[in-house]
Design a protein around this motif. Sequence first.
Motif, PDB file in Angstrom:
ATOM      1  N   GLN A  26       0.840  -1.209   0.000  1.00 22.83           N
ATOM      2  CA  GLN A  26       0.000   0.000   0.000  1.00 22.83           C
ATOM      3  C   GLN A  26       0.873   1.257   0.000  1.00 22.83           C
ATOM      4  O   GLN A  26       0.637   2.189  -0.770  1.00 22.83           O
ATOM      5  CB  GLN A  26      -0.942   0.010   1.220  1.00 22.83           C
ATOM      6  CG  GLN A  26      -2.118  -0.911   1.099  1.00 22.83           C
ATOM      7  CD  GLN A  26      -3.205  -0.386   0.164  1.00 22.83           C
ATOM      8  OE1 GLN A  26      -3.187   0.752  -0.282  1.00 22.83           O
ATOM      9  NE2 GLN A  26      -4.158  -1.252  -0.162  1.00 22.83           N
ATOM     10  N   GLN A  27       1.875   1.283   0.889  1.00 26.51           N
ATOM     11  CA  GLN A  27       2.764   2.449   0.959  1.00 26.51           C
ATOM     12  C   GLN A  27       3.562   2.608  -0.324  1.00 26.51           C
ATOM     13  O   GLN A  27       3.745   3.722  -0.824  1.00 26.51           O
ATOM     14  CB  GLN A  27       3.706   2.326   2.153  1.00 26.51           C
ATOM     15  CG  GLN A  27       3.032   2.522   3.481  1.00 26.51           C
ATOM     16  CD  GLN A  27       3.993   2.308   4.649  1.00 26.51           C
ATOM     17  OE1 GLN A  27       4.976   1.573   4.541  1.00 26.51           O
ATOM     18  NE2 GLN A  27       3.705   2.958   5.762  1.00 26.51           N
ATOM     19  N   GLU A  28       4.047   1.508  -0.861  1.00 29.78           N
ATOM     20  CA  GLU A  28       4.830   1.565  -2.098  1.00 29.78           C
ATOM     21  C   GLU A  28       3.982   2.058  -3.267  1.00 29.78           C
ATOM     22  O   GLU A  28       4.459   2.827  -4.103  1.00 29.78           O
ATOM     23  CB  GLU A  28       5.437   0.198  -2.417  1.00 29.78           C
ATOM     24  CG  GLU A  28       6.518  -0.237  -1.444  1.00 29.78           C
ATOM     25  CD  GLU A  28       7.710   0.698  -1.423  1.00 29.78           C
ATOM     26  OE1 GLU A  28       8.177   1.124  -2.496  1.00 29.78           O
ATOM     27  OE2 GLU A  28       8.176   1.009  -0.315  1.00 29.78           O
ATOM     28  N   ALA A  29       2.725   1.623  -3.338  1.00 35.55           N
ATOM     29  CA  ALA A  29       1.842   2.070  -4.416  1.00 35.55           C
ATOM     30  C   ALA A  29       1.646   3.578  -4.339  1.00 35.55           C
ATOM     31  O   ALA A  29       1.758   4.291  -5.348  1.00 35.55           O
ATOM     32  CB  ALA A  29       0.494   1.352  -4.330  1.00 35.55           C
ATOM     33  N   ARG A  30       1.371   4.083  -3.140  1.00 34.76           N
ATOM     34  CA  ARG A  30       1.175   5.531  -2.956  1.00 34.76           C
ATOM     35  C   ARG A  30       2.464   6.294  -3.271  1.00 34.76           C
ATOM     36  O   ARG A  30       2.435   7.363  -3.887  1.00 34.76           O
ATOM     37  CB  ARG A  30       0.720   5.826  -1.523  1.00 34.76           C
ATOM     38  CG  ARG A  30      -0.648   5.303  -1.202  1.00 34.76           C
ATOM     39  CD  ARG A  30      -1.703   6.079  -1.914  1.00 34.76           C
ATOM     40  NE  ARG A  30      -3.032   5.586  -1.576  1.00 34.76           N
ATOM     41  CZ  ARG A  30      -4.105   5.964  -2.211  1.00 34.76           C
ATOM     42  NH1 ARG A  30      -4.030   6.827  -3.193  1.00 34.76           N
ATOM     43  NH2 ARG A  30      -5.274   5.484  -1.887  1.00 34.76           N
ATOM     44  N   ALA A  31       3.598   5.742  -2.860  1.00 35.35           N
ATOM     45  CA  ALA A  31       4.880   6.414  -3.087  1.00 35.35           C
ATOM     46  C   ALA A  31       5.205   6.511  -4.577  1.00 35.35           C
ATOM     47  O   ALA A  31       5.649   7.559  -5.065  1.00 35.35           O
ATOM     48  CB  ALA A  31       5.998   5.688  -2.344  1.00 35.35           C
ATOM     49  N   VAL A  32       4.978   5.443  -5.329  1.00 37.36           N
ATOM     50  CA  VAL A  32       5.299   5.480  -6.759  1.00 37.36           C
ATOM     51  C   VAL A  32       4.351   6.425  -7.504  1.00 37.36           C
ATOM     52  O   VAL A  32       4.763   7.123  -8.433  1.00 37.36           O
ATOM     53  CB  VAL A  32       5.332   4.068  -7.384  1.00 37.36           C
ATOM     54  CG1 VAL A  32       3.948   3.497  -7.612  1.00 37.36           C
ATOM     55  CG2 VAL A  32       6.132   4.060  -8.679  1.00 37.36           C
ATOM     56  N   LEU A  33       3.108   6.489  -7.085  1.00 37.71           N
ATOM     57  CA  LEU A  33       2.173   7.428  -7.703  1.00 37.71           C
ATOM     58  C   LEU A  33       2.585   8.872  -7.422  1.00 37.71           C
ATOM     59  O   LEU A  33       2.498   9.735  -8.308  1.00 37.71           O
ATOM     60  CB  LEU A  33       0.748   7.172  -7.213  1.00 37.71           C
ATOM     61  CG  LEU A  33       0.110   5.871  -7.705  1.00 37.71           C
ATOM     62  CD1 LEU A  33      -1.186   5.598  -6.960  1.00 37.71           C
ATOM     63  CD2 LEU A  33      -0.118   5.916  -9.210  1.00 37.71           C
ATOM     64  N   GLU A  34       3.057   9.135  -6.216  1.00 37.43           N
ATOM     65  CA  GLU A  34       3.511  10.487  -5.864  1.00 37.43           C
ATOM     66  C   GLU A  34       4.793  10.839  -6.619  1.00 37.43           C
ATOM     67  O   GLU A  34       4.936  11.949  -7.148  1.00 37.43           O
ATOM     68  CB  GLU A  34       3.719  10.613  -4.351  1.00 37.43           C
ATOM     69  CG  GLU A  34       4.311  11.947  -3.904  1.00 37.43           C
ATOM     70  CD  GLU A  34       3.476  13.177  -4.288  1.00 37.43           C
ATOM     71  OE1 GLU A  34       4.019  14.295  -4.221  1.00 37.43           O
ATOM     72  OE2 GLU A  34       2.293  13.034  -4.657  1.00 37.43           O
ATOM     73  N   ARG A  35       5.745   9.906  -6.678  1.00 36.52           N
ATOM     74  CA  ARG A  35       6.994  10.187  -7.400  1.00 36.52           C
ATOM     75  C   ARG A  35       6.723  10.472  -8.874  1.00 36.52           C
ATOM     76  O   ARG A  35       7.336  11.362  -9.465  1.00 36.52           O
ATOM     77  CB  ARG A  35       7.977   9.028  -7.252  1.00 36.52           C
ATOM     78  CG  ARG A  35       8.656   8.995  -5.893  1.00 36.52           C
ATOM     79  CD  ARG A  35       9.835   8.045  -5.860  1.00 36.52           C
ATOM     80  NE  ARG A  35       9.488   6.663  -6.117  1.00 36.52           N
ATOM     81  CZ  ARG A  35       9.116   5.777  -5.201  1.00 36.52           C
ATOM     82  NH1 ARG A  35       9.026   6.135  -3.941  1.00 36.52           N
ATOM     83  NH2 ARG A  35       8.839   4.534  -5.536  1.00 36.52           N
ATOM     84  N   THR A  36       5.824   9.714  -9.488  1.00 41.04           N
ATOM     85  CA  THR A  36       5.545   9.960 -10.906  1.00 41.04           C
ATOM     86  C   THR A  36       4.709  11.230 -11.105  1.00 41.04           C
ATOM     87  O   THR A  36       4.821  11.879 -12.143  1.00 41.04           O
ATOM     88  CB  THR A  36       4.872   8.745 -11.580  1.00 41.04           C
ATOM     89  OG1 THR A  36       3.677   8.394 -10.904  1.00 41.04           O
ATOM     90  CG2 THR A  36       5.818   7.558 -11.635  1.00 41.04           C
ATOM     91  N   ARG A  37       3.925  11.618 -10.092  1.00 47.91           N
ATOM     92  CA  ARG A  37       3.200  12.900 -10.170  1.00 47.91           C
ATOM     93  C   ARG A  37       4.199  14.047 -10.221  1.00 47.91           C
ATOM     94  O   ARG A  37       4.099  14.943 -11.063  1.00 47.91           O
ATOM     95  CB  ARG A  37       2.259  13.082  -8.976  1.00 47.91           C
ATOM     96  CG  ARG A  37       1.435  14.375  -9.050  1.00 47.91           C
ATOM     97  CD  ARG A  37       0.759  14.705  -7.732  1.00 47.91           C
ATOM     98  NE  ARG A  37       1.718  15.021  -6.685  1.00 47.91           N
ATOM     99  CZ  ARG A  37       2.373  16.189  -6.586  1.00 47.91           C
ATOM    100  NH1 ARG A  37       2.184  17.152  -7.476  1.00 47.91           N
ATOM    101  NH2 ARG A  37       3.226  16.399  -5.599  1.00 47.91           N
ATOM    102  N   VAL A  38       5.191  14.018  -9.345  1.00 47.02           N
ATOM    103  CA  VAL A  38       6.221  15.063  -9.321  1.00 47.02           C
ATOM    104  C   VAL A  38       7.021  15.041 -10.624  1.00 47.02           C
ATOM    105  O   VAL A  38       7.285  16.087 -11.230  1.00 47.02           O
ATOM    106  CB  VAL A  38       7.137  14.886  -8.084  1.00 47.02           C
ATOM    107  CG1 VAL A  38       8.337  15.818  -8.157  1.00 47.02           C
ATOM    108  CG2 VAL A  38       6.349  15.106  -6.796  1.00 47.02           C
ATOM    109  N   THR A 108       3.494  -1.534 -11.240  1.00 46.96           N
ATOM    110  CA  THR A 108       2.292  -1.321 -12.063  1.00 46.96           C
ATOM    111  C   THR A 108       1.174  -2.260 -11.632  1.00 46.96           C
ATOM    112  O   THR A 108       0.018  -1.845 -11.466  1.00 46.96           O
ATOM    113  CB  THR A 108       2.624  -1.535 -13.556  1.00 46.96           C
ATOM    114  OG1 THR A 108       3.752  -0.729 -13.894  1.00 46.96           O
ATOM    115  CG2 THR A 108       1.456  -1.160 -14.430  1.00 46.96           C
ATOM    116  N   THR A 109       1.504  -3.509 -11.409  1.00 45.03           N
ATOM    117  CA  THR A 109       0.505  -4.492 -10.976  1.00 45.03           C
ATOM    118  C   THR A 109      -0.019  -4.151  -9.589  1.00 45.03           C
ATOM    119  O   THR A 109      -1.225  -4.257  -9.326  1.00 45.03           O
ATOM    120  CB  THR A 109       1.100  -5.908 -10.988  1.00 45.03           C
ATOM    121  OG1 THR A 109       1.593  -6.182 -12.300  1.00 45.03           O
ATOM    122  CG2 THR A 109       0.070  -6.953 -10.595  1.00 45.03           C
ATOM    123  N   VAL A 110       0.864  -3.729  -8.695  1.00 44.47           N
ATOM    124  CA  VAL A 110       0.457  -3.364  -7.330  1.00 44.47           C
ATOM    125  C   VAL A 110      -0.556  -2.221  -7.385  1.00 44.47           C
ATOM    126  O   VAL A 110      -1.620  -2.288  -6.757  1.00 44.47           O
ATOM    127  CB  VAL A 110       1.680  -2.969  -6.466  1.00 44.47           C
ATOM    128  CG1 VAL A 110       1.235  -2.373  -5.133  1.00 44.47           C
ATOM    129  CG2 VAL A 110       2.582  -4.168  -6.239  1.00 44.47           C
TER     130      VAL A 110
END
Length: 198
Positions: A26-38, A108-110
């Motif tokens: 869950q944390q990793e999914a949120r983190a990757v979405l935030e990193r790609t947003r930036v 991506t799958t996560v």
Amino acid sequence: PVNPTYGMDKAHYESFTAPPPNYSYQQEARAVLERTRVMASSDKQKMLLQFFDSKFTSLLPFQINWSIMSHASEYDFWYYDMVLVNTMHDALLLVWKEKIVHNAVRPTTVVHELLKEKMVNTYAGPYLPPMEIKAKEWQPFIRTMPHAEYPSGSACICTAFAETFQLMTGKDEIDFPLEYFFDAGSSLTEKGVTPANN
């Protein structure tokens, strides 16, 4: 006599292991979405991501530049090249063995499986600013290779390269600036647009 084999024997090879991954999906999914947003708003991050994705355009030119700047002899150049390429080869063999052992799912799958229909503000695709999209529609800026996530092949190869380079040179720093210039519009993912300037 010359030994016709190289590298490690089977027992030595099998002695290298990675501990099981210890992170929250869950944390990793949120983190990757935030990193790609930036990243979606940063030409510099996009270009560095593409640059370091290929070890042929990042690590190997580093060794060439170091050889030129340090006035290495032709023999030293090829010696360093052979040692570093073989190091990366061995690192890849070791990390691949552990990828098979752990068989960890890719980001991506996560994101798709855990967040599904949730609306997330993130990277929305090439040429687009960050925006709200369904998590199941998110894709990374560069392709995700179809192999296990853990351990990281890039981290393993880069660490092996750096540690071997330190052993060969006897130091943990370089004596020249690391610079790379990207032509305007040279992005492979956002051709003709990114970066906006040289």
